[in-house]
Design a protein around this motif. Structure first.
Motif, PDB file in Angstrom:
ATOM      1  N   ASP A  36      -9.390   0.079  -3.642  1.00  0.00           N
ATOM      2  CA  ASP A  36      -9.657  -0.986  -2.671  1.00  0.00           C
ATOM      3  C   ASP A  36      -9.592  -2.293  -3.453  1.00  0.00           C
ATOM      4  N   ASP A  37      -8.363  -2.784  -3.641  1.00  0.00           N
ATOM      5  CA  ASP A  37      -8.101  -3.855  -4.597  1.00  0.00           C
ATOM      6  C   ASP A  37      -7.737  -5.163  -3.901  1.00  0.00           C
ATOM      7  N   PHE A  61      -4.288  11.015   3.472  1.00  0.00           N
ATOM      8  CA  PHE A  61      -4.804   9.779   2.893  1.00  0.00           C
ATOM      9  C   PHE A  61      -4.460   8.604   3.792  1.00  0.00           C
ATOM     10  N   HIS A  62      -5.257   7.568   3.667  1.00  0.00           N
ATOM     11  CA  HIS A  62      -5.106   6.344   4.450  1.00  0.00           C
ATOM     12  C   HIS A  62      -4.695   5.226   3.504  1.00  0.00           C
ATOM     13  N   VAL A 113      -5.416  -4.369  -0.630  1.00  0.00           N
ATOM     14  CA  VAL A 113      -4.638  -3.144  -0.554  1.00  0.00           C
ATOM     15  C   VAL A 113      -5.529  -1.974  -0.965  1.00  0.00           C
ATOM     16  N   GLY A 114      -5.502  -0.909  -0.141  1.00  0.00           N
ATOM     17  CA  GLY A 114      -6.415   0.198  -0.397  1.00  0.00           C
ATOM     18  C   GLY A 114      -5.795   1.555  -0.179  1.00  0.00           C
ATOM     19  N   ALA A 126       0.814  -1.219   0.000  1.00  0.00           N
ATOM     20  CA  ALA A 126       0.000   0.000   0.000  1.00  0.00           C
ATOM     21  C   ALA A 126       0.845   1.265   0.000  1.00  0.00           C
ATOM     22  N   HIS A 127       2.026   1.236   0.620  1.00  0.00           N
ATOM     23  CA  HIS A 127       2.818   2.459   0.729  1.00  0.00           C
ATOM     24  C   HIS A 127       3.954   2.527  -0.274  1.00  0.00           C
ATOM     25  N   GLY A 128       4.551   1.410  -0.624  1.00  0.00           N
ATOM     26  CA  GLY A 128       5.654   1.450  -1.575  1.00  0.00           C
ATOM     27  C   GLY A 128       6.142   0.054  -1.902  1.00  0.00           C
ATOM     28  N   GLN A 129       6.506  -0.149  -3.154  1.00  0.00           N
ATOM     29  CA  GLN A 129       6.973  -1.454  -3.600  1.00  0.00           C
ATOM     30  C   GLN A 129       8.244  -1.854  -2.841  1.00  0.00           C
ATOM     31  N   GLY A 130       8.233  -3.066  -2.290  1.00  0.00           N
ATOM     32  CA  GLY A 130       9.382  -3.563  -1.545  1.00  0.00           C
ATOM     33  C   GLY A 130       9.438  -3.113  -0.102  1.00  0.00           C
TER      34      GLY A 130
END
Length: 700
Positions: free
Chosen positions: A394-395, A337-338, A378-379, A134-138
């Motif tokens: 919201d996936d 954002f959340h 992940v949202g 949700a916040h960053g790849q890796g």
């Protein structure tokens, strides 16, 4: 041939183990107070040592920049937060730009690795990096790490090693916990800004093996106007039998934390007196996180060699509330954002090391397979003061990968060793998006060669040549997306699933002076797509191809059995390789990183450590017109070990009360009353002022 047990013992005096020829033996790290040569073991009030088994090949063909760090070395470092102990890896910077429960920010070899994009981190065979996060790849959150439980850390830099796959282009760090402890431990710490920590570790015989139990609790407010209010609990239970070559272990871990965050703030807000240096523009930023895992490890030896297997299942959740641009996008409700991430992931690895000969020369063939599957929700949601306003994403994502690797290592002569390997990775993702047009399935694969050559030793010097291909995966949602979820009328370009990299390195390691190990490495790394931080979303996005080349110089010197010195320097040039009028500098790419330290101590009596970490200026935008300032920090420790097993130590963090920054960015944000288009400005997260922490520990 030197056994790994001997090498590990030597490391408490002289630094990372790497290169050379080693036997397949268990690494045994022992913290007995009667061992006078292991000064690193007495440089911490809370480290008790013990045994761990990470094993090793008969023939190693490493690089000048690979090595092993013992838990004793790791725990001799006074640090602000758990992840910072990994700065024991030469050239690695571990910092923070938010609340204490958030993943660290990593820098290595001219990379701003964000929260872990191109440094692969694992603990006890379990990946820490979270893909499609949700916040960053890796995203690699190490706040669950208990440094006193670390037995050994193996690190490799560059994409040259067959066991390293996703996220390992800049390097990899494998952390192994102790199977047993030499003594039981009860520890308590108190310090500045509301810091309190309690830790207990015990090992008890159970059946034919041993049961290790550890529990930790911590609270911390920090110097912030709005306290971090960190509340963290952490636990580990491990049952183990046998040795690293014939044995098994089963481990359960549980971690939970919540906090309020003071994120990076604009310089103009401080300059105009809107807030102070430790103030915030949104007092409701913060989050919570939890991690629960069950893992197992097995090893067996037969006439052909050694088989090792591991497996894990992890339940992970995270909620983050961030506000990086304030009222740029929504002048009324604000830009908070959340980000929500909930997942269950599982996987494992199995490998066999065959031992034999080729034309009468020692031969080792390693064959392995790795697999991992993440089931993710992940949202991304717009919020005001943590209150829900609207849904952006919201996936549901199912992402799986598998890898096969082969490495052949031969000692051709007394002065020539080679490694020829290959690794094949395959990926699959099924994305079910909140925006139907962005749903879809994707597959991709990549095959990478891995080559290594060692010449020598001549005059106590070995020479290394390494080449290899690597990659990082992109967020699966970007691979299937076709429209902007915030503005579905706008189409977007899909990201490639796997992004390749290519690395080259030549180096040497010298041990001609007794007690001193010095290494020098020249490296280059080409990447097909660079990831760049985006302030409006708080994530990274793929960008242009890049090239880095640089030099690393590492030194470890055991002056006497009670005194050791170390010094490291990394200089890197990072540039985009494709033309764009905005410029060719890679934002946040550090040019110079340096560290130095002195550690002293006897098994009983006084011990201590003093360390300097220098993090040089960096371009913050592509044309280099906005740059960060340098950060130089001193941390110190002084302590005393009594004969009854009690140790007392005092850590002084930021000894010189430096007013520098933990992290600096430059991007557009808008404060109330400013023009609608906002202003580009430096935004920074300050270093905490001088803080002291007193630790009292009992070993029994």
């Amino acid at each position: 041939m030197a056994a790994l047990t001997s090498a590990a013992s030597a490391q408490d005096r002289s630094g990372p183990v790497s290169g050379g020829e080693t036997q397949l033996e268990e690494i045994s790290v022992t913290a007995e107070p009667t061992t006078p040569t292991r000064i690193g073991l007495s440089a911490s009030a809370g480290y008790v040592g013990g045994t761990t088994g990470i094993g090793g090949p008969l023939l190693t063909v490493d690089s000048a920049s690979a090595g092993v760090i013992t838990g004793a070395q790791l725990n001799s470092r006074p640090v602000t937060r758990p992840g910072e102990v990994l700065e024991a890896v030469p050239g690695l910077i571990v910092t923070q730009h938010s609340g204490e429960g958030k993943a660290n920010q990593y820098f290595l070899r001219g990379f701003n690795l964000d929260h872990g994009t191109d440094i692969a981190i694992s603990v006890d065979g379990m990946p820490v990096n979270m893909r499609t996060h949700a916040h960053g790849q890796g995203y690699a959150d190490l706040n669950f790490l208990i440094p006193e439980l670390v037995g050994a850390v193996a690190f490799h830099k560059g994409p040259y090693f067959v066991r390293d796959g996703d996220f390992a282009s800049a390097g990899s760090v494998r952390i192994d916990y102790l199977d047993t402890t030499a003594k039981n431990l009860a520890l308590t710490s108190i310090g500045s800004f509301g810091y309190k920590r309690a830790l207990s570790i015990t090992t008890v015989p159970l059946g034919e093996g041993n049961l290790l139990l550890a529990g930790e609790a911590q609270v911390y407010d920090g110097p912030w106007v709005v306290p971090d209010a960190l509340r963290k609990i952490n636990g580990v239970a491990r049952y183990s039998q046998g040795t690293a070559l014939d044995g098994f272990s089963i481990t359960g871990m549980a971690y939970a934390a919540r906090w309020t965050a003071t994120n990076q703030i604009p310089e103009r807000a401080v300059g105009e007196g809107l807030i102070g240096r430790y103030g915030t523009l949104n007092p409701t930023d913060g989050g919570d996180s939890g991690r629960f895992s069950l893992s197992g490890r097995f090893s067996a030896t037969d006439e052909t060699g050694v088989t090792r297997a591991s497996a894990y299942v992890i339940r992970y959740q995270m909620n983050l509330f961030n506000d990086f641009t304030y009222v740029l996008n929504d002048p009324v409700g604000g830009d908070q954002f959340h980000q929500r991430d909930q997942r269950i992931l599982g996987g494992g690895e199995v490998r066999h090391i065959f031992q034999g000969d080729l034309f009468g020369r020692p031969l080792e063939v390693e064959i392995g397979a790795q697999t991992r599957t993440d089931s993710i929700r992940v949202g991304l949601f717009n919020t005001t003061l943590r209150q829900y306003r609207s849904t952006v994403l919201d996936d549901r994502v199912l992402e799986s990968s598998g890898a096969l690797y082969l490495d052949t290592r031969v000692r051709w002569t007394e002065w020539l060793r080679t490694s020829v390997g290959v690794r094949a990775d395959g990926y699959y993702a099924d994305v079910r998006s909140y925006t139907p047009a962005n749903s879809g399935k994707a597959t991709d694969g990549i095959v990478n060669p891995k080559l290594g050559l060692v010449l020598g030793p001549w005059f106590d010097t070995e020479f290394y040549v390494n080449y290899g291909g690597g990659f990082h995966s992109n967020d699966a949602r970007g691979v299937t997306a076709t429209v902007d979820p915030a503005s579905p009328l706008f189409t977007i370009t899909r990201s490639p699933f796997l992004v390749p990299s290519t690395g080259y390195e030549v180096g040497l390691r010298n041990r001609s002076l007794s007690g001193l190990e010095t290494s020098l490495a020249l490296f280059r790394l080409d990447f097909a797509s660079e990831n760049i931080f985006q302030g409006d979303t708080g994530t990274t996005e793929p960008s242009r191809p890049t090239r880095r080349f640089g030099v690393e110089w590492t030194n470890r010197y055991a002056v006497t059995p009670w005194l050791s010195l170390e010094g490291d320097l990394t200089i890197t040039n990072a540039r985009f390789t494709s033309y764009d009028p905005v410029g060719n500098r890679v934002p946040e790419a550090p040019t110079t990183v340096a560290s130095a330290g002195v550690t002293f101590g006897e098994p009983l009596g006084w011990f201590g450590s003093l360390r300097l970490r220098y993090f040089g200026p960096r371009p913050l935008i592509e044309d280099n017109s906005i740059r960060s300032r340098a950060t130089a920090l001193f941390n110190g420790r002084i302590g005393y070990a009594f004969a009854n097993g009690v140790s007392v130590s005092l850590d002084v963090l930021n000894l010189t009360n430096s007013k520098s920054d933990q992290i600096t960015y430059a991007y557009v944000s808008r404060l109330p009353g400013e023009a609608a288009e906002g202003l580009i400005d430096r935004v920074f997260h300050p270093v905490e002022p001088t803080a002291v922490r007193l630790t009292i520990a009992g070993r029994f």
